[in-house]
Design a protein around this motif. Structure first.
Motif, PDB file in Angstrom:
ATOM      1  N   GLY A   1       0.833  -1.194   0.000  1.00  0.00           N
ATOM      2  CA  GLY A   1       0.000   0.000   0.000  1.00  0.00           C
ATOM      3  C   GLY A   1       0.870   1.246   0.000  1.00  0.00           C
ATOM      4  N   LEU A   2       0.329   2.338   0.507  1.00  0.00           N
ATOM      5  CA  LEU A   2       1.048   3.606   0.525  1.00  0.00           C
ATOM      6  C   LEU A   2       2.317   3.492   1.358  1.00  0.00           C
ATOM      7  CD1 LEU A   2       0.889   6.657  -0.312  1.00  0.00           C
ATOM      8  CD2 LEU A   2      -0.103   7.054   1.961  1.00  0.00           C
ATOM      9  N   ILE A   3       3.461   3.867   0.754  1.00  0.00           N
ATOM     10  CA  ILE A   3       4.730   3.817   1.486  1.00  0.00           C
ATOM     11  C   ILE A   3       5.358   5.196   1.628  1.00  0.00           C
ATOM     12  CG2 ILE A   3       5.251   1.414   0.926  1.00  0.00           C
ATOM     13  CD1 ILE A   3       6.994   2.367  -1.365  1.00  0.00           C
ATOM     14  N   TYR A   4       4.941   6.147   0.797  1.00  0.00           N
ATOM     15  CA  TYR A   4       5.503   7.494   0.885  1.00  0.00           C
ATOM     16  C   TYR A   4       4.535   8.471   0.236  1.00  0.00           C
ATOM     17  CZ  TYR A   4       8.522  11.520  -0.001  1.00  0.00           C
ATOM     18  OH  TYR A   4       9.049  12.792  -0.038  1.00  0.00           O
ATOM     19  N   ALA A   5       4.453   9.674   0.790  1.00  0.00           N
ATOM     20  CA  ALA A   5       3.646  10.730   0.185  1.00  0.00           C
ATOM     21  C   ALA A   5       4.248  12.074   0.556  1.00  0.00           C
ATOM     22  CB  ALA A   5       2.193  10.657   0.655  1.00  0.00           C
ATOM     23  N   GLU A   6       4.080  13.013  -0.328  1.00  0.00           N
ATOM     24  CA  GLU A   6       4.499  14.375  -0.002  1.00  0.00           C
ATOM     25  C   GLU A   6       3.503  15.367  -0.585  1.00  0.00           C
ATOM     26  OE1 GLU A   6       7.690  16.366  -2.748  1.00  0.00           O
ATOM     27  OE2 GLU A   6       8.446  14.366  -2.204  1.00  0.00           O
ATOM     28  N   ARG A   7       3.355  16.474   0.138  1.00  0.00           N
ATOM     29  CA  ARG A   7       2.486  17.564  -0.313  1.00  0.00           C
ATOM     30  C   ARG A   7       3.207  18.869  -0.040  1.00  0.00           C
ATOM     31  NH1 ARG A   7      -2.278  20.498   2.061  1.00  0.00           N
ATOM     32  NH2 ARG A   7      -2.023  19.257   3.944  1.00  0.00           N
ATOM     33  N   GLN A   8       3.544  19.571  -1.111  1.00  0.00           N
ATOM     34  CA  GLN A   8       4.200  20.861  -0.994  1.00  0.00           C
ATOM     35  C   GLN A   8       3.366  21.885  -1.754  1.00  0.00           C
ATOM     36  OE1 GLN A   8       8.606  20.956  -0.911  1.00  0.00           O
ATOM     37  NE2 GLN A   8       8.518  18.920  -1.872  1.00  0.00           N
ATOM     38  N   GLN A   9       2.629  22.683  -1.022  1.00  0.00           N
ATOM     39  CA  GLN A   9       1.777  23.708  -1.592  1.00  0.00           C
ATOM     40  C   GLN A   9       2.105  25.022  -0.899  1.00  0.00           C
ATOM     41  OE1 GLN A   9      -1.880  21.293  -0.797  1.00  0.00           O
ATOM     42  NE2 GLN A   9      -2.361  21.658  -2.957  1.00  0.00           N
ATOM     43  N   VAL A  10       2.935  25.825  -1.568  1.00  0.00           N
ATOM     44  CA  VAL A  10       3.434  27.052  -0.954  1.00  0.00           C
ATOM     45  C   VAL A  10       3.361  28.207  -1.951  1.00  0.00           C
ATOM     46  CG1 VAL A  10       4.965  25.861   0.661  1.00  0.00           C
ATOM     47  CG2 VAL A  10       5.823  26.506  -1.598  1.00  0.00           C
ATOM     48  N   ARG A  11       3.297  29.412  -1.367  1.00  0.00           N
ATOM     49  CA  ARG A  11       3.350  30.658  -2.146  1.00  0.00           C
ATOM     50  C   ARG A  11       4.654  31.371  -1.792  1.00  0.00           C
ATOM     51  NH1 ARG A  11      -0.039  34.573  -4.871  1.00  0.00           N
ATOM     52  NH2 ARG A  11       1.313  36.396  -5.162  1.00  0.00           N
ATOM     53  N   PHE A  12       5.413  31.744  -2.826  1.00  0.00           N
ATOM     54  CA  PHE A  12       6.693  32.404  -2.611  1.00  0.00           C
ATOM     55  C   PHE A  12       6.526  33.925  -2.548  1.00  0.00           C
ATOM     56  CE2 PHE A  12       7.968  28.518  -5.063  1.00  0.00           C
ATOM     57  CZ  PHE A  12       8.589  27.869  -4.010  1.00  0.00           C
ATOM     58  N   CYS A  13       7.453  34.560  -1.855  1.00  0.00           N
ATOM     59  CA  CYS A  13       7.477  36.017  -1.783  1.00  0.00           C
ATOM     60  C   CYS A  13       7.849  36.611  -3.139  1.00  0.00           C
ATOM     61  CB  CYS A  13       8.503  36.477  -0.757  1.00  0.00           C
ATOM     62  SG  CYS A  13       7.898  36.470   0.947  1.00  0.00           S
ATOM     63  N   THR A  14       7.105  37.622  -3.534  1.00  0.00           N
ATOM     64  CA  THR A  14       7.464  38.409  -4.722  1.00  0.00           C
ATOM     65  C   THR A  14       7.460  39.878  -4.293  1.00  0.00           C
ATOM     66  OG1 THR A  14       5.125  38.335  -5.405  1.00  0.00           O
ATOM     67  CG2 THR A  14       6.616  36.715  -6.387  1.00  0.00           C
ATOM     68  N   THR A  15       6.330  40.521  -4.482  1.00  0.00           N
ATOM     69  CA  THR A  15       6.185  41.900  -3.997  1.00  0.00           C
ATOM     70  C   THR A  15       5.096  41.988  -2.944  1.00  0.00           C
ATOM     71  OG1 THR A  15       4.639  42.393  -5.800  1.00  0.00           O
ATOM     72  CG2 THR A  15       6.983  42.845  -6.200  1.00  0.00           C
ATOM     73  N   ASP A  16       4.754  40.823  -2.339  1.00  0.00           N
ATOM     74  CA  ASP A  16       3.678  40.788  -1.353  1.00  0.00           C
ATOM     75  C   ASP A  16       4.084  41.551  -0.096  1.00  0.00           C
ATOM     76  OD1 ASP A  16       1.843  38.534  -2.589  1.00  0.00           O
ATOM     77  OD2 ASP A  16       3.914  37.848  -2.729  1.00  0.00           O
ATOM     78  N   PRO A  17       3.120  42.183   0.587  1.00  0.00           N
ATOM     79  CA  PRO A  17       3.425  42.811   1.872  1.00  0.00           C
ATOM     80  C   PRO A  17       3.941  41.773   2.874  1.00  0.00           C
ATOM     81  CG  PRO A  17       1.279  43.527   1.059  1.00  0.00           C
ATOM     82  CD  PRO A  17       1.735  42.406   0.163  1.00  0.00           C
ATOM     83  N   GLY A  18       4.952  42.132   3.627  1.00  0.00           N
ATOM     84  CA  GLY A  18       5.503  41.207   4.615  1.00  0.00           C
ATOM     85  C   GLY A  18       6.636  40.363   4.086  1.00  0.00           C
ATOM     86  N   CYS A  19       6.979  40.488   2.804  1.00  0.00           N
ATOM     87  CA  CYS A  19       8.079  39.708   2.243  1.00  0.00           C
ATOM     88  C   CYS A  19       9.418  40.322   2.647  1.00  0.00           C
ATOM     89  CB  CYS A  19       7.982  39.675   0.722  1.00  0.00           C
ATOM     90  SG  CYS A  19       6.781  38.474   0.111  1.00  0.00           S
ATOM     91  N   ASN A  20      10.280  39.505   3.208  1.00  0.00           N
ATOM     92  CA  ASN A  20      11.612  39.961   3.565  1.00  0.00           C
ATOM     93  C   ASN A  20      12.596  39.776   2.421  1.00  0.00           C
ATOM     94  OD1 ASN A  20      10.837  40.609   6.249  1.00  0.00           O
ATOM     95  ND2 ASN A  20      11.004  38.446   6.818  1.00  0.00           N
ATOM     96  N   GLN A  21      12.452  38.665   1.707  1.00  0.00           N
ATOM     97  CA  GLN A  21      13.394  38.333   0.644  1.00  0.00           C
ATOM     98  C   GLN A  21      12.644  37.624  -0.481  1.00  0.00           C
ATOM     99  OE1 GLN A  21      16.692  39.121   0.675  1.00  0.00           O
ATOM    100  NE2 GLN A  21      17.016  38.250  -1.358  1.00  0.00           N
ATOM    101  N   PRO A  22      12.717  38.097  -1.704  1.00  0.00           N
ATOM    102  CA  PRO A  22      12.062  37.382  -2.810  1.00  0.00           C
ATOM    103  C   PRO A  22      12.538  35.936  -2.875  1.00  0.00           C
ATOM    104  CG  PRO A  22      12.818  39.547  -3.518  1.00  0.00           C
ATOM    105  CD  PRO A  22      13.381  39.329  -2.143  1.00  0.00           C
TER     106      PRO A  22
END
Length: 225
Positions: free
Chosen positions: A185-206
């Protein structure tokens, strides 16, 4: 006589191809009462304007008694439980239902039914994982079929990988995949759902992660109660 032979040949050739009730590839999604799988889970959560947090815990899936669905398939109840470490008792947190047809393996959890696998299993096999829910089309794809797979501490001789999504841009990443071991059956799973900094408020580093989740699930134990 020649006409009769031709008619019989025509009838046979027009019949639908034989489809066995159970294919060997279905053993990538075994269902048997009493079987359990234990996973180690690592979650990293990111929130805008806050420090990231990391959580680790164990997750257990146990297959319960079978029952017949309205369509005549044999389905099994699944019980999910978690705990922070091995010294604590398991805490049941949810239930699910899983079943197989000659062509698919399906799981209902959290009120949504997802087509987890499609049979037969071959590279580049594709299907709509959300075919039985209202979440909108989501194309799943099989890769590395019947190939060995290794995690940090374990090696498996035969596996298949389901790529549910693998998109990455300068703005965001959506990577979701599951790996199934033969007769495990299932032996491994990953979920990577992220938003990266661009010009958003609160971004320290793109390029830094603004918000989202990264989750990694690895099988640590399986057997039968």
């Amino acid at each position: 006589m020649r006409s009769l032979c031709f008619l019989l040949l025509l009838i046979v050739s027009c019949q639908a191809p034989y489809l066995p009730a159970s294919l060997p590839d279905a053993d990538y999604f075994p269902l048997q009462t009493g079987h359990f799988r234990v996973y180690s889970v690592t979650e990293q959560r990111y929130r805008a304007g806050q420090s990231s947090s990391t959580r680790t815990y164990f997750w257990r899936e146990t297959t319960g008694a079978p029952f017949q669905t309205l369509s005549g398939d044999t389905a099994y109840t699944l019980t999910y439980a978690h705990r922070i470490n091995s010294s604590l008792p398991w805490q049941i947190d949810s239930m699910g239902v899983a079943w197989k047809t000659a062509r698919e393996a399906l799981l209902t959890s959290g009120g949504q039914t997802v087509v987890k696998l499609a049979f037969p299993a071959f590279d580049d096999q594709r299907w709509n994982g959300n075919r039985f829910n209202a979440l909108g089309p989501d194309e799943f794809q099989l890769q590395h079929c019947h190939q060995p797979f290794r995690t940090n501490t374990r090696a498996y001789d035969r596996s298949i990988t389901v790529v549910q999504q693998n998109d990455s841009t300068l703005v965001s990443q959506d990577r979701r995949l599951e790996v199934y071991g033969y007769q495990i059956g299932l032996i491994y799973a990953e979920r990577q759902q992220v938003r990266f900094c661009t010009t958003d408020p609160g971004c320290n580093q793109p390029g830094d992660i603004l918000y989202g989740i990264r989750q990694f699930i690895r099988l640590t134990e399986h057997g039968k109660d």
